[in-house]
Design a protein around this motif. Sequence first.
Motif, PDB file in Angstrom:
ATOM      1  N   LYS A 190      18.475  12.494 -12.233  1.00 22.65           N
ATOM      2  CA  LYS A 190      19.002  13.027 -11.106  1.00 22.65           C
ATOM      3  C   LYS A 190      20.583  13.233 -11.574  1.00 22.65           C
ATOM      4  N   ASP A 243      16.318  16.499 -11.509  1.00 17.35           N
ATOM      5  CA  ASP A 243      16.657  16.839  -9.970  1.00 17.35           C
ATOM      6  C   ASP A 243      18.130  17.529  -9.968  1.00 17.35           C
ATOM      7  N   LYS A 289      19.447  18.825  -7.309  1.00 14.12           N
ATOM      8  CA  LYS A 289      19.627  19.024  -5.934  1.00 14.12           C
ATOM      9  C   LYS A 289      21.330  18.676  -5.500  1.00 14.12           C
ATOM     10  N   GLU A 290      21.710  17.648  -6.111  1.00 16.68           N
ATOM     11  CA  GLU A 290      23.372  17.216  -5.964  1.00 16.68           C
ATOM     12  C   GLU A 290      24.308  17.791  -7.127  1.00 16.68           C
ATOM     13  N   GLU A 328      14.163  20.803 -10.779  1.00 16.65           N
ATOM     14  CA  GLU A 328      13.773  21.095  -9.288  1.00 16.65           C
ATOM     15  C   GLU A 328      15.000  21.056  -8.431  1.00 16.65           C
ATOM     16  N   ASN A 329      14.691  21.261  -7.163  1.00 16.96           N
ATOM     17  CA  ASN A 329      15.989  21.668  -6.295  1.00 16.96           C
ATOM     18  C   ASN A 329      17.164  22.019  -6.672  1.00 16.96           C
ATOM     19  N   CYS A 330      16.953  23.398  -7.405  1.00 19.73           N
ATOM     20  CA  CYS A 330      18.042  24.193  -7.872  1.00 19.73           C
ATOM     21  C   CYS A 330      18.755  25.153  -6.813  1.00 19.73           C
ATOM     22  N   SER A 331      20.094  25.106  -6.818  1.00 20.22           N
ATOM     23  CA  SER A 331      20.792  25.766  -5.896  1.00 20.22           C
ATOM     24  C   SER A 331      20.840  27.488  -6.289  1.00 20.22           C
TER      25      SER A 331
END
Length: 101
Positions: A17, A46, A48-49, A78-81
């Motif tokens: 992450k 990840d 995401k942030e 994953e969790n790409c803007s």
Amino acid sequence: MSVTSNRSPDEQQLTIKIKGRFDFSTHQDFRGAYEKETKAKRYVVDLKETNYLDSSALGMLLLLRDHAGGERADVRLENCSADVVKILAISNFSKLFTIGK
């Protein structure tokens, strides 16, 4: 900025992450998150942030892919803007990685 990693209970997946900027300043931490990994068959990054990604981050992702087995590697982003997906698409990374929003 911070980079953390954890293994799945079966040790088959390593999840990395990234919080904040993903740029050259994260190089050492990112590499340290996976370089001693020998058991994982799948890698998940990840994002995401992650609020920023530059060309050095793209290079680091390629190094992870090489470590994971090159063309045979199972590396997922994953969790790409939307902005990160755009950068990855322009760079043709969708041909090298599985990319999820």
